[in-house]
Write a protein that holds these residues in place. Sequence first.
Motif, short mmCIF file in Angstrom:
data_model
loop_
_atom_site.label_atom_id
_atom_site.label_comp_id
_atom_site.label_asym_id
_atom_site.label_seq_id
_atom_site.Cartn_x
_atom_site.Cartn_y
_atom_site.Cartn_z
N PHE A 116 0.84 -1.20 0.00
CA PHE A 116 0.00 0.00 0.00
C PHE A 116 0.88 1.25 0.00
CE2 PHE A 116 -3.56 -2.64 1.75
CZ PHE A 116 -4.50 -2.31 0.79
N LEU A 117 1.84 1.28 0.90
CA LEU A 117 2.71 2.46 1.00
C LEU A 117 3.47 2.69 -0.30
CD1 LEU A 117 4.24 2.29 4.60
CD2 LEU A 117 2.15 3.39 3.84
N ASN A 118 3.97 1.63 -0.89
CA ASN A 118 4.77 1.77 -2.11
C ASN A 118 3.93 2.11 -3.33
OD1 ASN A 118 7.48 1.46 -1.24
ND2 ASN A 118 7.18 -0.75 -1.03
N SER A 119 2.62 2.02 -3.22
CA SER A 119 1.77 2.49 -4.33
C SER A 119 1.67 4.01 -4.35
CB SER A 119 0.37 1.88 -4.23
OG SER A 119 -0.37 2.43 -3.15
N HIS A 120 2.17 4.64 -3.28
CA HIS A 120 2.22 6.10 -3.23
C HIS A 120 3.44 6.58 -4.01
CE1 HIS A 120 2.37 10.20 -1.73
NE2 HIS A 120 1.23 10.03 -1.08
N ILE A 121 3.26 7.56 -4.83
CA ILE A 121 4.33 8.02 -5.73
C ILE A 121 5.53 8.60 -4.99
CG2 ILE A 121 3.37 10.35 -6.03
CD1 ILE A 121 4.23 10.16 -8.97
N ASN A 122 5.33 9.02 -3.74
CA ASN A 122 6.42 9.67 -3.00
C ASN A 122 6.94 8.87 -1.81
OD1 ASN A 122 4.40 12.43 -3.65
ND2 ASN A 122 6.43 12.23 -4.55
N ILE A 123 6.50 7.61 -1.67
CA ILE A 123 6.95 6.79 -0.53
C ILE A 123 7.79 5.63 -1.03
CG2 ILE A 123 6.24 5.36 1.43
CD1 ILE A 123 3.70 6.96 1.64
N SER A 124 8.94 5.42 -0.39
CA SER A 124 9.80 4.27 -0.70
C SER A 124 10.01 3.46 0.57
CB SER A 124 11.16 4.74 -1.23
OG SER A 124 11.03 5.40 -2.46
N SER A 125 9.39 2.28 0.64
CA SER A 125 9.62 1.36 1.75
C SER A 125 10.36 0.16 1.18
CB SER A 125 8.29 0.94 2.38
OG SER A 125 8.53 0.23 3.58
N ASN A 126 11.60 -0.02 1.63
CA ASN A 126 12.54 -0.90 0.94
C ASN A 126 12.54 -2.35 1.38
OD1 ASN A 126 14.31 0.97 -0.88
ND2 ASN A 126 14.04 2.09 1.03
N GLY A 127 11.48 -2.78 2.04
CA GLY A 127 11.35 -4.19 2.34
C GLY A 127 12.06 -4.63 3.60
N GLU A 128 12.17 -5.95 3.74
CA GLU A 128 12.71 -6.58 4.95
C GLU A 128 14.23 -6.68 4.83
OE1 GLU A 128 11.61 -10.69 7.26
OE2 GLU A 128 10.05 -9.75 6.04
N ILE A 129 14.89 -5.55 4.91
CA ILE A 129 16.33 -5.47 4.67
C ILE A 129 17.13 -6.34 5.64
CG2 ILE A 129 18.31 -3.91 4.80
CD1 ILE A 129 16.54 -1.74 3.58
N PHE A 130 16.72 -6.38 6.91
CA PHE A 130 17.50 -7.09 7.92
C PHE A 130 17.16 -8.58 8.02
CE2 PHE A 130 17.89 -2.66 9.37
CZ PHE A 130 19.28 -2.57 9.38
N SER A 131 16.48 -9.10 7.00
CA SER A 131 16.32 -10.56 6.92
C SER A 131 17.66 -11.21 6.57
CB SER A 131 15.26 -10.93 5.87
OG SER A 131 15.66 -10.49 4.58
N VAL A 132 18.57 -10.42 6.00
CA VAL A 132 19.93 -10.90 5.71
C VAL A 132 20.76 -10.76 6.98
CG1 VAL A 132 21.97 -10.55 4.27
CG2 VAL A 132 19.69 -10.16 3.31
N LYS A 133 21.25 -11.88 7.51
CA LYS A 133 21.89 -11.90 8.83
C LYS A 133 23.11 -11.00 8.93
CE LYS A 133 20.30 -16.49 10.28
NZ LYS A 133 20.71 -17.83 10.74
N VAL A 134 23.91 -10.92 7.87
CA VAL A 134 25.14 -10.15 7.96
C VAL A 134 24.86 -8.68 8.20
CG1 VAL A 134 25.30 -9.70 5.46
CG2 VAL A 134 27.39 -9.77 6.86
N ARG A 135 23.72 -8.19 7.77
CA ARG A 135 23.38 -6.77 7.95
C ARG A 135 22.99 -6.45 9.39
NH1 ARG A 135 19.49 -6.83 2.69
NH2 ARG A 135 21.10 -7.03 1.11
N ARG A 136 22.63 -7.48 10.16
CA ARG A 136 22.25 -7.27 11.55
C ARG A 136 23.22 -7.94 12.51
NH1 ARG A 136 18.17 -11.48 10.04
NH2 ARG A 136 18.42 -13.25 11.46
N SER A 137 24.42 -8.27 12.03
CA SER A 137 25.38 -9.02 12.84
C SER A 137 25.84 -8.23 14.06
CB SER A 137 26.59 -9.43 11.99
OG SER A 137 27.20 -8.28 11.41
N ASN A 138 25.91 -6.90 13.95
CA ASN A 138 26.26 -6.05 15.09
C ASN A 138 25.70 -4.65 14.84
OD1 ASN A 138 28.34 -4.45 13.56
ND2 ASN A 138 29.35 -6.46 13.49
N ILE A 139 25.79 -3.82 15.83
CA ILE A 139 25.17 -2.48 15.73
C ILE A 139 25.85 -1.64 14.65
CG2 ILE A 139 26.60 -1.45 17.53
CD1 ILE A 139 22.86 -0.73 16.72
#
Length: 344
Positions: A116-139
């Motif tokens: 719904f949010l991404n159907s708005h022309i001015n909103i970018s919600s980039n998905g479940e980025i931290f489903s990739v473990k290496v991106r959440r490995s530390n702060i």
Amino acid sequence: MADDLSSFAKDVFLVKACKKSTIVWRMVVLVFAMVCGVYICSICLKQISTQTKTGFLDIQVIKKPCPEPNIEPWEIPYVHYPKPKTFSRAECACNPVRNFAILSMQRSGSGWFETFLNSHINISSNGEIFSVKVRRSNISTIVETLDKVYNLDWFSSASKNECTAAVGLKWMLNQGLMQHHEQIVEYFRTRGVSVIFLFRRNLLRRMISVLANQYDRDAKLLNGTHKSHVHSPHEAEILATYKPTINTTLLVSNLNQVNGTTTKALEYFKSTRHIIVYYEDVVKNRTKLMDVQEFLKVPRRDLKSRQVKIHKGALPRQVENWDDVSKTLNGTPYESFLHADYRK
């Protein structure tokens, strides 16, 4: 006579000597004047060159600032003007951007909500980025990833790039969010990130969806392909044919755990600017999406999604051992889950 000639010769010599002396002095004066002229000219040229360079530097350093947006004073920390490293925002450079994060749990309607949010022309919600473990490995890796997202340097199918007015991501509670909540709260507060909590009221329905999705990972009911979300009623009907059997021995403790996790998340992030949205409310009343747009301070649009609901209708038709589940939850704080329903 000889004396006269001698005297005349001396006079001539003296005159010539004087003339030579005068010419020499004139040459000395001329050379001195030329040297002075060259020196003065060189100084003038240096000054002109310095002034010119200074003028160019002033032009490069002093840029016309973006006009102040017409907002309330409390909103100022939440308005940003990103300068991406990977592209130029061009004519949209002075369009303010607001940062957000959708905090949710798996099978709570977050994917549907995000479309719904991404159907708005001015909103970018980039998905479940931290489903990739290496991106959440530390702060450090978490902050590095967030910086890319909020600086508009994270590219996904949802990226609107130049004219984005609100940018964010979907973040599940079990993806490093709770473990590093103190640092993440501080980041959200200093970077002006607004939080959208998206939960389900009926945790029993969520459990059914979780179990069915886990089953389909192995069964792959749609022609050997696993899909967490579908875009056609036919595909939804196929996935809904599976009726999970719920372990009633662990049912109440599992519901307690999920309920406790959401309560903790609300407590941890209560100091951030936030809004709480429930999946059931969006299903029943699409005006809730207007509230979210108002929260993000974007122009109001009629938002749409192509996703089709998989599990709908009465709960007894969705669970294999419904009688056992009903007996287990009767008389508990979760008894209302057996009866709560919605039309869509």
